[in-house]
Motif scaffolding. Structure first.
Motif, PDB file in Angstrom:
ATOM      1  N   GLU A  65       0.846  -1.188   0.000  1.00 41.24           N
ATOM      2  CA  GLU A  65       0.000   0.000   0.000  1.00 41.24           C
ATOM      3  C   GLU A  65       0.880   1.235   0.000  1.00 41.24           C
ATOM      4  O   GLU A  65       1.901   1.290   0.694  1.00 41.24           O
ATOM      5  CB  GLU A  65      -0.878  -0.024   1.254  1.00 41.24           C
ATOM      6  CG  GLU A  65      -1.940   1.012   1.301  1.00 41.24           C
ATOM      7  CD  GLU A  65      -2.826   0.826   2.528  1.00 41.24           C
ATOM      8  OE1 GLU A  65      -3.013   1.816   3.260  1.00 41.24           O
ATOM      9  OE2 GLU A  65      -3.326  -0.293   2.750  1.00 41.24           O
ATOM     10  N   LEU A  66       0.485   2.235  -0.787  1.00 41.01           N
ATOM     11  CA  LEU A  66       1.209   3.500  -0.849  1.00 41.01           C
ATOM     12  C   LEU A  66       0.191   4.626  -0.798  1.00 41.01           C
ATOM     13  O   LEU A  66      -0.652   4.738  -1.693  1.00 41.01           O
ATOM     14  CB  LEU A  66       2.055   3.585  -2.114  1.00 41.01           C
ATOM     15  CG  LEU A  66       2.877   4.848  -2.326  1.00 41.01           C
ATOM     16  CD1 LEU A  66       3.900   5.023  -1.202  1.00 41.01           C
ATOM     17  CD2 LEU A  66       3.581   4.824  -3.660  1.00 41.01           C
ATOM     18  N   ASP A  67       0.250   5.427   0.254  1.00 41.83           N
ATOM     19  CA  ASP A  67      -0.697   6.525   0.475  1.00 41.83           C
ATOM     20  C   ASP A  67      -2.147   6.084   0.348  1.00 41.83           C
ATOM     21  O   ASP A  67      -2.958   6.713  -0.326  1.00 41.83           O
ATOM     22  CB  ASP A  67      -0.402   7.702  -0.460  1.00 41.83           C
ATOM     23  CG  ASP A  67       0.754   8.558   0.051  1.00 41.83           C
ATOM     24  OD1 ASP A  67       1.038   8.504   1.270  1.00 41.83           O
ATOM     25  OD2 ASP A  67       1.367   9.271  -0.753  1.00 41.83           O
ATOM     26  N   GLY A  68      -2.462   4.969   0.980  1.00 40.37           N
ATOM     27  CA  GLY A  68      -3.829   4.485   1.021  1.00 40.37           C
ATOM     28  C   GLY A  68      -4.276   3.736  -0.223  1.00 40.37           C
ATOM     29  O   GLY A  68      -5.390   3.237  -0.284  1.00 40.37           O
ATOM     30  N   VAL A  69      -3.407   3.660  -1.229  1.00 39.89           N
ATOM     31  CA  VAL A  69      -3.743   2.965  -2.464  1.00 39.89           C
ATOM     32  C   VAL A  69      -3.105   1.583  -2.427  1.00 39.89           C
ATOM     33  O   VAL A  69      -1.881   1.459  -2.329  1.00 39.89           O
ATOM     34  CB  VAL A  69      -3.244   3.737  -3.705  1.00 39.89           C
ATOM     35  CG1 VAL A  69      -3.542   2.959  -4.977  1.00 39.89           C
ATOM     36  CG2 VAL A  69      -3.864   5.122  -3.750  1.00 39.89           C
ATOM     37  N   VAL A  70      -3.938   0.560  -2.489  1.00 41.26           N
ATOM     38  CA  VAL A  70      -3.433  -0.806  -2.483  1.00 41.26           C
ATOM     39  C   VAL A  70      -2.751  -1.068  -3.811  1.00 41.26           C
ATOM     40  O   VAL A  70      -3.294  -0.784  -4.872  1.00 41.26           O
ATOM     41  CB  VAL A  70      -4.589  -1.814  -2.250  1.00 41.26           C
ATOM     42  CG1 VAL A  70      -4.076  -3.242  -2.321  1.00 41.26           C
ATOM     43  CG2 VAL A  70      -5.246  -1.547  -0.909  1.00 41.26           C
ATOM     44  N   ARG A  71      -1.522  -1.597  -3.756  1.00 39.28           N
ATOM     45  CA  ARG A  71      -0.734  -1.821  -4.971  1.00 39.28           C
ATOM     46  C   ARG A  71      -0.624  -3.284  -5.350  1.00 39.28           C
ATOM     47  O   ARG A  71      -0.257  -3.608  -6.461  1.00 39.28           O
ATOM     48  CB  ARG A  71       0.667  -1.248  -4.769  1.00 39.28           C
ATOM     49  CG  ARG A  71       0.651   0.259  -4.585  1.00 39.28           C
ATOM     50  CD  ARG A  71       2.019   0.817  -4.439  1.00 39.28           C
ATOM     51  NE  ARG A  71       2.777   0.639  -5.668  1.00 39.28           N
ATOM     52  CZ  ARG A  71       4.069   0.890  -5.767  1.00 39.28           C
ATOM     53  NH1 ARG A  71       4.742   1.293  -4.736  1.00 39.28           N
ATOM     54  NH2 ARG A  71       4.704   0.713  -6.912  1.00 39.28           N
ATOM     55  N   LYS A  72      -0.889  -4.174  -4.421  1.00 37.11           N
ATOM     56  CA  LYS A  72      -0.757  -5.609  -4.683  1.00 37.11           C
ATOM     57  C   LYS A  72      -2.033  -6.327  -4.261  1.00 37.11           C
ATOM     58  O   LYS A  72      -2.646  -5.979  -3.259  1.00 37.11           O
ATOM     59  CB  LYS A  72       0.418  -6.207  -3.910  1.00 37.11           C
ATOM     60  CG  LYS A  72       1.773  -5.646  -4.252  1.00 37.11           C
ATOM     61  CD  LYS A  72       2.285  -6.227  -5.531  1.00 37.11           C
ATOM     62  CE  LYS A  72       3.704  -5.721  -5.795  1.00 37.11           C
ATOM     63  NZ  LYS A  72       4.235  -6.246  -7.016  1.00 37.11           N
ATOM     64  N   GLU A  73      -2.401  -7.321  -5.040  1.00 36.15           N
ATOM     65  CA  GLU A  73      -3.526  -8.179  -4.705  1.00 36.15           C
ATOM     66  C   GLU A  73      -2.992  -9.564  -4.391  1.00 36.15           C
ATOM     67  O   GLU A  73      -2.031 -10.009  -5.010  1.00 36.15           O
ATOM     68  CB  GLU A  73      -4.482  -8.329  -5.893  1.00 36.15           C
ATOM     69  CG  GLU A  73      -5.175  -7.086  -6.315  1.00 36.15           C
ATOM     70  CD  GLU A  73      -6.174  -7.368  -7.416  1.00 36.15           C
ATOM     71  OE1 GLU A  73      -7.332  -7.675  -7.077  1.00 36.15           O
ATOM     72  OE2 GLU A  73      -5.791  -7.287  -8.587  1.00 36.15           O
ATOM     73  N   LYS A  74      -3.644 -10.235  -3.485  1.00 38.69           N
ATOM     74  CA  LYS A  74      -3.303 -11.621  -3.186  1.00 38.69           C
ATOM     75  C   LYS A  74      -4.350 -12.506  -3.857  1.00 38.69           C
ATOM     76  O   LYS A  74      -5.544 -12.268  -3.732  1.00 38.69           O
ATOM     77  CB  LYS A  74      -3.271 -11.853  -1.688  1.00 38.69           C
ATOM     78  CG  LYS A  74      -2.151 -11.081  -1.012  1.00 38.69           C
ATOM     79  CD  LYS A  74      -2.047 -11.436   0.433  1.00 38.69           C
ATOM     80  CE  LYS A  74      -1.007 -10.631   1.141  1.00 38.69           C
ATOM     81  NZ  LYS A  74       0.319 -10.805   0.682  1.00 38.69           N
ATOM     82  N   ILE A  75      -3.871 -13.490  -4.589  1.00 45.04           N
ATOM     83  CA  ILE A  75      -4.740 -14.395  -5.331  1.00 45.04           C
ATOM     84  C   ILE A  75      -4.412 -15.810  -4.878  1.00 45.04           C
ATOM     85  O   ILE A  75      -3.248 -16.188  -4.797  1.00 45.04           O
ATOM     86  CB  ILE A  75      -4.499 -14.257  -6.847  1.00 45.04           C
ATOM     87  CG1 ILE A  75      -4.767 -12.813  -7.289  1.00 45.04           C
ATOM     88  CG2 ILE A  75      -5.344 -15.250  -7.625  1.00 45.04           C
ATOM     89  CD1 ILE A  75      -4.236 -12.487  -8.668  1.00 45.04           C
ATOM     90  N   THR A  76      -5.442 -16.574  -4.588  1.00 44.34           N
ATOM     91  CA  THR A  76      -5.249 -17.963  -4.186  1.00 44.34           C
ATOM     92  C   THR A  76      -6.001 -18.853  -5.163  1.00 44.34           C
ATOM     93  O   THR A  76      -7.140 -18.564  -5.523  1.00 44.34           O
ATOM     94  CB  THR A  76      -5.782 -18.199  -2.759  1.00 44.34           C
ATOM     95  OG1 THR A  76      -5.104 -17.312  -1.877  1.00 44.34           O
ATOM     96  CG2 THR A  76      -5.547 -19.630  -2.316  1.00 44.34           C
TER      97      THR A  76
END
Length: 161
Positions: free
Chosen positions: A75-86
């Motif tokens: 996360e950078l300044d409240g913006v999620v940058r990565k998603e977790k996928i299963t």
């Protein structure tokens, strides 16, 4: 200028110190650090929340250095940058070239397998649980690649909803 970010670090000695090093090298100031060791994920990583102050260009260099060092910026300044996928594969996973399957997923830009757990059952079909980290917006690309691989290798795939 001030930025807030969340890194994922391995929960091992020296990782936090390694992450803090670029901050001083590029002349930024550390305002806050919250090291959440109680929230270890399945990969042995913990979130570390940082608030930094400095000139825009210096902060950009710090963020770039974090990425060069292999730290995931979630996360950078409240913006999620990565998603977790299963996802789960079921079938003759090892017989169908496990390495090729992993390489084909990892070759996607902004996508990385972070955990791969396989349950073998002798000569029977196996089950693999795959945890993937992907840049925001790449989820469908990952699902499409997984579906392509599964169809080609005659594997059953179960994606998260």
């Amino acid at each position: 200028m001030r930025i807030n970010l969340v890194l994922e670090l391995l929960d091992s000695p020296g990782q936090l110190v390694k992450a803090l090093e670029p901050i001083s090298v590029y002349g930024a100031n550390l305002v806050t650090v919250i090291h959440k060791r109680d929230y270890k994920n399945e990969n042995g990583k913990v979130p570390v929340q940082l608030t930094l102050e400095g000139e825009h260009e210096d902060l950009k260099k710090v963020v770039d250095r974090f990425e060069e060092l292999g730290f995931s910026i979630i996360e950078l300044d409240g913006v999620v940058r990565k998603e977790k996928i299963t996802t789960i594969f079921f079938g003759h996973i090892v017989d169908q070239d496990l390495r090729d399957t992993m390489d084909r997923i990892n070759e996607l830009d902004g996508v990385e397998i972070v955990a791969f757990d396989i349950k073998l059952n002798g000569e029977e079909k196996s089950t693999a649980l795959i945890n993937i980290e992907a840049d925001i917006g790449k989820k469908q690309i990952v699902f499409d690649k997984i579906a392509e691989i599964a169809e080609e290798k005659e594997l059953l795939v179960i994606n998260e909803v």
